[in-house]
Design an enzyme around this catalytic site. Structure first.
Site, PDB file in Angstrom:
ATOM      1  N   TRP A 104     -33.682 -53.352 -14.604  1.00  0.00           N
ATOM      2  CA  TRP A 104     -34.595 -53.347 -15.752  1.00  0.00           C
ATOM      3  C   TRP A 104     -33.850 -53.310 -17.074  1.00  0.00           C
ATOM      4  CZ3 TRP A 104     -38.775 -55.569 -14.855  1.00  0.00           C
ATOM      5  CH2 TRP A 104     -39.503 -55.347 -13.676  1.00  0.00           C
ATOM      6  N   ASP A 191     -36.751 -47.000 -22.428  1.00  0.00           N
ATOM      7  CA  ASP A 191     -37.753 -47.530 -21.501  1.00  0.00           C
ATOM      8  C   ASP A 191     -37.951 -46.461 -20.426  1.00  0.00           C
ATOM      9  OD1 ASP A 191     -39.258 -48.727 -19.531  1.00  0.00           O
ATOM     10  OD2 ASP A 191     -37.924 -50.438 -19.213  1.00  0.00           O
ATOM     11  N   LYS A 215     -47.064 -47.693 -13.585  1.00  0.00           N
ATOM     12  CA  LYS A 215     -46.207 -46.946 -12.677  1.00  0.00           C
ATOM     13  C   LYS A 215     -46.765 -45.536 -12.498  1.00  0.00           C
ATOM     14  CE  LYS A 215     -43.711 -50.570 -12.642  1.00  0.00           C
ATOM     15  NZ  LYS A 215     -42.599 -50.888 -13.512  1.00  0.00           N
TER      16      LYS A 215
END
Ligand SMILES: *Cc1c(COP(=O)(O)O)cnc(C)c1O
Length: 379
Positions: A104, A191, A215
């Site tokens: 990511w 993030d 999530k």
């Protein structure tokens, strides 16, 4: 109807009471005679839903007035572009620095290259040899004192929980350590998508933090942005108006039509968390869930854990069986017991158990029981 123990990494399980309340309110929200999906985003009903969601989130995370809270669209992937479009222009030279700790954060850096001068200041995309052991790429986190941050960068980006690798990092540098790195004026951007609201977070150390909701905070469709107000107003000219934080902040997330239903469900999740006792309370539950699971794996010679113990995620737990020919048998057996979505990410293989807030200890214990019996049969 039986609900499964759902170990999906995202979109992932939501608290059952939230889904039940949403079901009850589906046709008629709070006597309004309308579903939340049918309301004007500027009407009094949705105004209340959206403002309450923001207030509850502020209470949960202890977000002060110096921060704007924004409900946006596009997911964390779009945010990888929206962040540089808003913040890379904070300082001349348009520089942004990145710590790469997994798939990511690497994606974030790649996207940001379209908008300015990007530098990788540290990376775990190589093996780490430590105390006679070797850790694979993306299975550890680069030590803060080795980050080579440029003093004139606009921001420094990290991903604090790599969902695919299962690497969690909470040692975010505070102002003193940023100065020690020679980066006293560089804003930290985080993030936090896959462990957002799983624990308290030191917001005093960040310029901004973002998280895709699906999530751990709600359904897909809404991205949560927490950004210090003094950083607003520096968007690049190419930044779409709807993605300019200053516009979204000014209109309290209603510059244009927001993802209203997703905000509503996320708001119910925030209220559920407050009822549990807030983030300190849910953090204790998450500690206990992950402690039990890792303790089981540590005692087993059958399963293998890839991640350096110092950086094991409490949310995403990747593990491997001794032989990939067992993978299909393992997943079929899990499914028979009502344990779903344990397959690892396609880029790494193996298995992954995501144990977000909505997974109770009971579900983790059911997983451990299955892991034990599978090991007895196939070990
Ligand atoms: C899932 C995830 C993303 C991407 O989210 P999308 O909503 O699919 O854009 C980015 N970062 C992290 C840490 C994630 O877990």
């Amino acid at each position: 109807m039986a609900r499964l123990w759902n170990f999906s990494a995202g979109p992932s399980a939501l608290p059952e009471s939230v889904l039940q309340q949403a079901a009850q309110e589906m046709l008629d929200w709070n006597g309004s005679g309308m579903s939340v999906m049918e309301m004007s985003h500027r009407g009094p009903e949705f105004t209340r839903i959206c403002d309450e969601a923001e207030d509850d989130l502020r209470e949960l995370l202890g977000i002060g007035d110096e921060f704007a809270v924004l409900f946006m669209q596009g997911g964390a992937t779009a945010e990888n572009a929206i962040v540089p479009m808003n913040l890379i222009g904070l300082r001349d030279g348009h520089k942004a620095d990145f710590v790469l700790s997994g798939i990511w954060s690497r994606k974030s850096a790649t996207e940001a290259r379209k908008y300015g001068d990007v530098s990788v200041v540290a990376s775990s995309e190589s093996e780490l040899n430590q105390d006679g052991r070797t850790w694979q790429p993306w299975a550890w986190f680069p030590a803060v004192d080795q980050w080579q941050v440029r003093p004139d960068a606009s921001f420094l980006h990290i991903c604090s929980n790599e969902t695919i690798g299962g690497v969690e990092f909470m040692d975010w540098p505070d102002a003193r350590r940023m100065r020690a790195l020679g980066a006293g004026d560089v804003e930290l951007v985080v993030d936090a998508s896959s462990h957002f609201l799983s624990r308290s977070m030191p917001l005093d150390r960040v310029g901004m933090l973002y998280a895709g909701a699906q999530k751990n905070a709600g359904p897909a469709g809404v991205t949560i942005v927490v950004v210090r107000r003094d950083l607003l107003g520096h968007a690049l000219p190419i930044c779409p108006s709807a993605f300019d934080y200053a516009n979204v902040a000014k209109e309290r997330s209603r510059f244009n039509t927001p993802p209203a239903y997703s905000i509503y469900i996320a708001g119910l999740v925030f209220k559920w968390l407050l009822k549990q006792g807030g983030l300190d309370a849910i953090e204790k539950v998450n500690q206990e869930k992950s402690r039990r699971l890792y303790q089981f794996f540590d005692r087993s010679d059958f399963y293998q854990l890839p991640v350096h113990p110092q950086f094991r995620s409490r949310m995403n737990v990747p593990f491997f069986l001794p032989d990939t020919t067992l993978d299909g048998i393992f997943l079929d057996g899990a499914r028979e017991r009502g344990l779903a979505q344990l397959k690892g990410h396609k880029s790494v293989g193996g298995m992954r158990a995501s144990i977000y807030n909505a997974m109770p200890l009971e579900g983790v214990m059911a997983l451990i029981e299955y892991l034990e019996s599978f090991e007895r049969t196939h070990g």
